[in-house]
Motif scaffolding. Structure first.
Motif, mmCIF file in Angstrom:
data_model
loop_
_atom_site.group_PDB
_atom_site.id
_atom_site.type_symbol
_atom_site.label_atom_id
_atom_site.label_comp_id
_atom_site.label_asym_id
_atom_site.label_seq_id
_atom_site.Cartn_x
_atom_site.Cartn_y
_atom_site.Cartn_z
ATOM 1 N N CYS A 8 7.224 30.936 61.502
ATOM 2 C CA CYS A 8 8.403 31.389 62.221
ATOM 3 C C CYS A 8 9.308 30.181 62.482
ATOM 4 C CB CYS A 8 7.954 32.018 63.538
ATOM 5 S SG CYS A 8 8.951 33.403 64.024
ATOM 6 N N ILE A 9 10.584 30.350 62.233
ATOM 7 C CA ILE A 9 11.512 29.239 62.421
ATOM 8 C C ILE A 9 12.487 29.540 63.549
ATOM 9 C CG2 ILE A 9 11.299 28.474 60.032
ATOM 10 C CD1 ILE A 9 13.932 29.817 59.430
ATOM 11 N N ASP A 10 13.039 28.476 64.111
ATOM 12 C CA ASP A 10 14.007 28.598 65.199
ATOM 13 C C ASP A 10 15.436 28.706 64.667
ATOM 14 O OD1 ASP A 10 11.896 28.126 67.092
ATOM 15 O OD2 ASP A 10 12.111 25.977 66.697
ATOM 16 N N ALA A 11 15.726 28.003 63.575
ATOM 17 C CA ALA A 11 17.098 27.939 63.086
ATOM 18 C C ALA A 11 17.135 27.731 61.576
ATOM 19 C CB ALA A 11 17.849 26.803 63.778
ATOM 20 N N ILE A 12 18.201 28.270 60.989
ATOM 21 C CA ILE A 12 18.516 28.062 59.570
ATOM 22 C C ILE A 12 19.881 27.394 59.524
ATOM 23 C CG2 ILE A 12 19.064 29.154 57.359
ATOM 24 C CD1 ILE A 12 17.326 31.550 58.291
ATOM 25 N N ARG A 13 19.990 26.341 58.742
ATOM 26 C CA ARG A 13 21.268 25.659 58.537
ATOM 27 C C ARG A 13 21.482 25.547 57.030
ATOM 28 N NH1 ARG A 13 21.873 20.257 61.717
ATOM 29 N NH2 ARG A 13 22.283 21.719 63.400
ATOM 30 N N ILE A 14 22.568 26.160 56.546
ATOM 31 C CA ILE A 14 22.863 26.123 55.109
ATOM 32 C C ILE A 14 24.211 25.447 54.886
ATOM 33 C CG2 ILE A 14 23.269 27.482 53.026
ATOM 34 C CD1 ILE A 14 21.337 29.555 54.126
ATOM 35 N N TYR A 15 24.185 24.416 54.068
ATOM 36 C CA TYR A 15 25.390 23.705 53.658
ATOM 37 C C TYR A 15 25.811 24.231 52.294
ATOM 38 C CZ TYR A 15 24.130 20.181 57.156
ATOM 39 O OH TYR A 15 23.808 19.536 58.316
ATOM 40 N N TYR A 16 27.114 24.289 52.051
ATOM 41 C CA TYR A 16 27.575 24.665 50.714
ATOM 42 C C TYR A 16 28.848 23.918 50.354
ATOM 43 C CZ TYR A 16 30.508 28.177 53.188
ATOM 44 O OH TYR A 16 31.400 28.822 54.011
ATOM 45 N N ASP A 17 29.016 23.712 49.028
ATOM 46 C CA ASP A 17 30.162 22.944 48.548
ATOM 47 C C ASP A 17 30.406 23.250 47.077
ATOM 48 O OD1 ASP A 17 32.277 21.159 48.625
ATOM 49 O OD2 ASP A 17 31.032 19.355 48.647
ATOM 50 N N GLY A 18 31.625 23.032 46.653
ATOM 51 C CA GLY A 18 32.004 23.187 45.258
ATOM 52 C C GLY A 18 32.621 21.900 44.738
#
Length: 181
Positions: A8-18
């Motif tokens: 079980c996780i507390d947080a999701i952080r997703i970075y994105y770029d082009g």
């Protein structure tokens, strides 16, 4: 350390770029996910792809494609966490393109790549309604040394040069159809 989708996780952080290379009109796009468990961050994986022709939208299209795979990545991680492990993580999407980031957030209306932007918003709304999560969208200025942003910048650039991590064309071929969106 790597996250194995087993806790079980507390947080999701997703970075994105082009990334767009004007000399040959190629573009790359990428997303990378990190998860927090008890105040410790883990790497949850990365995705990148390449498109060889910019469709007259240049870097904008590369950023839209990056936001699309980032939204899919968020959906996949939320599905595991909510449905299999019964926890609701905090979710954050981090971008360095204000236009695409605000469009993904739903704050700005898309004037170009309208179907693609609707797809991103649909995935975000699906995550919120199906999994009961709230998604924060955060602007991160590019090339300021923020590790997650620098990672996706390098992955997108490498993909534009011809070294993507995955082939996303079959997914985009189906997912960007009007009937799917």
């Amino acid at each position: 350390d790597w996250f194995a989708c087993d806790r079980c996780i507390d947080a999701i952080r997703i970075y994105y770029d082009g990334s767009f290379l004007p000399h040959d009109q190629s573009m790359g796009f990428s997303a990378a996910a990190f998860v927090r468990i008890s105040h410790e961050w883990f790497f949850a994986g990365a995705m990148s792809g390449r498109e060889g022709y910019a469709h007259r939208q240049g870097s904008y299209r590369a950023e839209v494609l990056a936001s699309t795979i980032a939204a899919k990545f968020l959906y996949d991680l939320c599905k595991i966490e909510v449905e299999a492990l019964h926890c609701r993580p905090d979710c954050e999407m981090i971008f360095d393109s204000l236009t695409v980031g605000r469009q993904a957030e739903g704050r700005w209306k898309a004037a170009k790549a309208i179907e693609e932007c609707h797809l991103v918003r649909s995935i975000m709304r699906l995550c919120e309604s199906r999994f009961g999560v709230q998604i924060r969208h955060t602007f991160c200025p590019s090339h300021q040394g923020e590790p997650g942003n620098e990672l996706v910048d390098q992955l997108a650039f490498a993909a534009a040069l011809g070294s993507p991590l995955q082939d996303w064309q079959p997914f985009f071929g189906e997912a960007q159809k009007h009937s799917f969106v």
